[in-house]
Every structure is written in C-alpha cells, then in structure tokens.
Design a protein around this motif. Structure first.
Motif, PDB file in Angstrom:
ATOM      1  N   GLY A 125       0.964  -1.168   0.016  1.00  0.00           N
ATOM      2  CA  GLY A 125       0.000  -0.003   0.105  1.00  0.00           C
ATOM      3  C   GLY A 125       0.799   1.157  -0.085  1.00  0.00           C
ATOM      4  O   GLY A 125       2.107   1.316   0.126  1.00  0.00           O
ATOM      5  N   PRO A 126       0.416   2.265   0.066  1.00  0.00           N
ATOM      6  CA  PRO A 126       0.995   3.768  -0.111  1.00  0.00           C
ATOM      7  C   PRO A 126       1.802   3.970   1.095  1.00  0.00           C
ATOM      8  O   PRO A 126       2.880   4.554   1.085  1.00  0.00           O
ATOM      9  N   ASN A 127       1.482   3.323   2.229  1.00  0.00           N
ATOM     10  CA  ASN A 127       2.282   3.499   3.472  1.00  0.00           C
ATOM     11  C   ASN A 127       2.797   2.479   4.109  1.00  0.00           C
ATOM     12  O   ASN A 127       3.268   2.386   5.180  1.00  0.00           O
ATOM     13  N   ARG A 128       3.218   1.658   3.324  1.00  0.00           N
ATOM     14  CA  ARG A 128       4.028   0.398   3.700  1.00  0.00           C
ATOM     15  C   ARG A 128       5.403   0.653   4.330  1.00  0.00           C
ATOM     16  O   ARG A 128       5.845   0.073   5.361  1.00  0.00           O
ATOM     17  N   GLY A 129       6.164   1.483   3.572  1.00  0.00           N
ATOM     18  CA  GLY A 129       7.384   1.814   4.115  1.00  0.00           C
ATOM     19  C   GLY A 129       7.214   2.685   5.402  1.00  0.00           C
ATOM     20  O   GLY A 129       8.157   2.327   6.387  1.00  0.00           O
ATOM     21  N   ILE A 130       6.469   3.390   5.490  1.00  0.00           N
ATOM     22  CA  ILE A 130       6.207   4.154   6.731  1.00  0.00           C
ATOM     23  C   ILE A 130       5.799   3.139   8.109  1.00  0.00           C
ATOM     24  O   ILE A 130       6.321   2.955   9.326  1.00  0.00           O
ATOM     25  N   LEU A 131       4.914   2.135   7.640  1.00  0.00           N
ATOM     26  CA  LEU A 131       4.622   0.990   8.811  1.00  0.00           C
ATOM     27  C   LEU A 131       5.881   0.112   8.943  1.00  0.00           C
ATOM     28  O   LEU A 131       6.014  -0.256  10.174  1.00  0.00           O
ATOM     29  N   GLN A 132       6.734  -0.090   8.240  1.00  0.00           N
ATOM     30  CA  GLN A 132       7.922  -0.849   8.326  1.00  0.00           C
ATOM     31  C   GLN A 132       8.877  -0.162   9.130  1.00  0.00           C
ATOM     32  O   GLN A 132       9.356  -0.733  10.065  1.00  0.00           O
ATOM     33  N   VAL A 133       8.930   0.895   8.882  1.00  0.00           N
ATOM     34  CA  VAL A 133       9.729   1.883   9.828  1.00  0.00           C
ATOM     35  C   VAL A 133       9.315   2.140  11.245  1.00  0.00           C
ATOM     36  O   VAL A 133      10.075   1.926  12.155  1.00  0.00           O
ATOM     37  N   VAL A 134       7.872   2.204  11.234  1.00  0.00           N
ATOM     38  CA  VAL A 134       7.402   2.461  12.591  1.00  0.00           C
ATOM     39  C   VAL A 134       7.506   1.014  13.305  1.00  0.00           C
ATOM     40  O   VAL A 134       7.942   1.128  14.781  1.00  0.00           O
ATOM     41  N   LEU A 135       7.430  -0.148  12.811  1.00  0.00           N
ATOM     42  CA  LEU A 135       7.742  -1.460  13.356  1.00  0.00           C
ATOM     43  C   LEU A 135       9.100  -1.599  13.871  1.00  0.00           C
ATOM     44  O   LEU A 135       9.379  -1.995  15.017  1.00  0.00           O
ATOM     45  N   ILE A 136      10.076  -1.278  13.128  1.00  0.00           N
ATOM     46  CA  ILE A 136      11.451  -1.648  13.216  1.00  0.00           C
ATOM     47  C   ILE A 136      11.905  -0.430  14.542  1.00  0.00           C
ATOM     48  O   ILE A 136      12.712  -0.861  15.426  1.00  0.00           O
ATOM     49  N   LEU A 137      11.532   0.654  14.458  1.00  0.00           N
ATOM     50  CA  LEU A 137      12.014   1.945  15.423  1.00  0.00           C
ATOM     51  C   LEU A 137      11.037   1.311  16.674  1.00  0.00           C
ATOM     52  O   LEU A 137      11.607   1.494  18.004  1.00  0.00           O
ATOM     53  N   THR A 138       9.794   0.944  16.515  1.00  0.00           N
ATOM     54  CA  THR A 138       9.024   0.738  18.015  1.00  0.00           C
ATOM     55  C   THR A 138       9.760  -0.582  18.605  1.00  0.00           C
ATOM     56  O   THR A 138      10.115  -0.775  19.861  1.00  0.00           O
ATOM     57  N   ALA A 139      10.325  -1.643  17.824  1.00  0.00           N
ATOM     58  CA  ALA A 139      10.796  -2.796  18.218  1.00  0.00           C
ATOM     59  C   ALA A 139      12.182  -2.434  18.912  1.00  0.00           C
ATOM     60  O   ALA A 139      12.571  -3.088  19.971  1.00  0.00           O
ATOM     61  N   ALA A 140      12.868  -1.760  18.492  1.00  0.00           N
ATOM     62  CA  ALA A 140      14.344  -1.193  18.828  1.00  0.00           C
ATOM     63  C   ALA A 140      14.098  -0.444  19.928  1.00  0.00           C
ATOM     64  O   ALA A 140      14.852  -0.616  21.038  1.00  0.00           O
ATOM     65  N   THR A 141      13.347   0.617  20.150  1.00  0.00           N
ATOM     66  CA  THR A 141      13.037   1.590  21.234  1.00  0.00           C
ATOM     67  C   THR A 141      12.649   0.609  22.517  1.00  0.00           C
ATOM     68  O   THR A 141      13.022   1.056  23.731  1.00  0.00           O
ATOM     69  N   CYS A 142      11.708  -0.047  22.394  1.00  0.00           N
ATOM     70  CA  CYS A 142      11.118  -0.844  23.484  1.00  0.00           C
ATOM     71  C   CYS A 142      12.021  -1.957  23.816  1.00  0.00           C
ATOM     72  O   CYS A 142      12.268  -2.051  25.214  1.00  0.00           O
ATOM     73  N   TRP A 143      12.948  -2.628  23.192  1.00  0.00           N
ATOM     74  CA  TRP A 143      13.738  -3.553  23.492  1.00  0.00           C
ATOM     75  C   TRP A 143      14.661  -2.901  24.384  1.00  0.00           C
ATOM     76  O   TRP A 143      15.053  -3.307  25.449  1.00  0.00           O
ATOM     77  N   LEU A 144      15.354  -1.657  23.948  1.00  0.00           N
ATOM     78  CA  LEU A 144      16.455  -1.073  24.577  1.00  0.00           C
ATOM     79  C   LEU A 144      15.746  -0.287  26.013  1.00  0.00           C
ATOM     80  O   LEU A 144      16.515  -0.255  26.971  1.00  0.00           O
ATOM     81  N   PHE A 145      14.506   0.067  25.901  1.00  0.00           N
ATOM     82  CA  PHE A 145      14.121   0.732  27.237  1.00  0.00           C
ATOM     83  C   PHE A 145      13.996  -0.660  27.997  1.00  0.00           C
ATOM     84  O   PHE A 145      14.269  -0.355  29.213  1.00  0.00           O
ATOM     85  N   TRP A 146      13.572  -1.771  27.701  1.00  0.00           N
ATOM     86  CA  TRP A 146      13.456  -2.822  28.522  1.00  0.00           C
ATOM     87  C   TRP A 146      14.569  -3.351  29.118  1.00  0.00           C
ATOM     88  O   TRP A 146      14.804  -3.453  30.263  1.00  0.00           O
ATOM     89  N   LEU A 147      15.723  -3.213  28.233  1.00  0.00           N
ATOM     90  CA  LEU A 147      17.028  -3.814  28.663  1.00  0.00           C
ATOM     91  C   LEU A 147      17.439  -2.883  29.716  1.00  0.00           C
ATOM     92  O   LEU A 147      18.175  -3.185  30.624  1.00  0.00           O
ATOM     93  N   CYS A 148      17.281  -1.582  29.473  1.00  0.00           N
ATOM     94  CA  CYS A 148      17.884  -0.604  30.593  1.00  0.00           C
ATOM     95  C   CYS A 148      17.142  -0.641  31.799  1.00  0.00           C
ATOM     96  O   CYS A 148      17.853  -0.659  32.927  1.00  0.00           O
ATOM     97  N   CYS A 149      15.893  -0.904  31.805  1.00  0.00           N
ATOM     98  CA  CYS A 149      15.166  -1.267  33.148  1.00  0.00           C
ATOM     99  C   CYS A 149      15.705  -2.420  33.668  1.00  0.00           C
ATOM    100  O   CYS A 149      15.596  -2.566  35.153  1.00  0.00           O
ATOM    101  N   TYR A 150      15.831  -3.484  32.998  1.00  0.00           N
ATOM    102  CA  TYR A 150      16.228  -4.814  33.472  1.00  0.00           C
ATOM    103  C   TYR A 150      17.723  -4.789  34.145  1.00  0.00           C
ATOM    104  O   TYR A 150      17.642  -5.080  35.177  1.00  0.00           O
ATOM    105  N   MET A 151      18.397  -3.888  33.302  1.00  0.00           N
ATOM    106  CA  MET A 151      19.817  -3.728  33.924  1.00  0.00           C
ATOM    107  C   MET A 151      19.883  -3.002  35.192  1.00  0.00           C
ATOM    108  O   MET A 151      20.741  -3.222  35.874  1.00  0.00           O
TER     109      MET A 151
END
Length: 84
Positions: free
Chosen positions: A29-55
């Motif tokens: 669709g017309p927004n496929r690239g945006i959705l892909q970037v959103v998913l990648i950035l969400t995963a990266a930032t949520c994982w990093l936030f979780w890792l910092c809290c865990y550590m």
C-alpha cells in the motif's frame, strides 16, 4: 543479584519478531514503508528501554546514608522535631 539469560533471550526474540519479521508481512500500500519503519523503530526502542530497566535492577541505586545528627537537624529545620 545477577542477570538471567532467559528473560534477555525471550524479550530479544519477542522484539526481534516485531522488528524483523513483521515488517516483511505488512500489506502492500502507499504507507508500507512508513509502517515498516514504525515497526522497526518501535521494536528497537521498546527493547532498549526494557533492557535498561532490567539492567538497572541488577545494581539498584541506594539512597544516601545519613548520620543520626543529620537526620535530627533535618527534622528540626523542617518543623518535625524528634524528641529523644
């Protein structure tokens, strides 16, 4: 208290699926690239936030250790005088 490898592996796999696998199955669709970037950035930032809290829980910050004299002085100055 030390780190356990199981939570790190589980959450890395979970956010890896969100950030690596899900972007490939976004419908065309017309927004496929945006959705892909959103998913990648969400995963990266949520994982990093979780890792910092865990550590942070491995070596928690402890409050300052005050002497009895300092505590009595603070109590007196703040209007809550402690009687011995």
């Amino acid at each position: 208290m030390g780190a356990s490898a199981i939570p790190v592996i589980v959450f890395t796999v979970l956010w890896g699926i969100v950030g690596i696998v899900l972007p490939f199955i976004v419908p065309k669709g017309p927004n496929r690239g945006i959705l892909q970037v959103v998913l990648i950035l969400t995963a990266a930032t949520c994982w990093l936030f979780w890792l910092c809290c865990y550590m942070a829980q491995m070596n928690p910050l402890i409050g300052p250790k005050l002497s009895n004299r300092t505590i009595l002085l603070m109590a007196r100055e703040w209007g809550h005088a402690i009687t011995d």
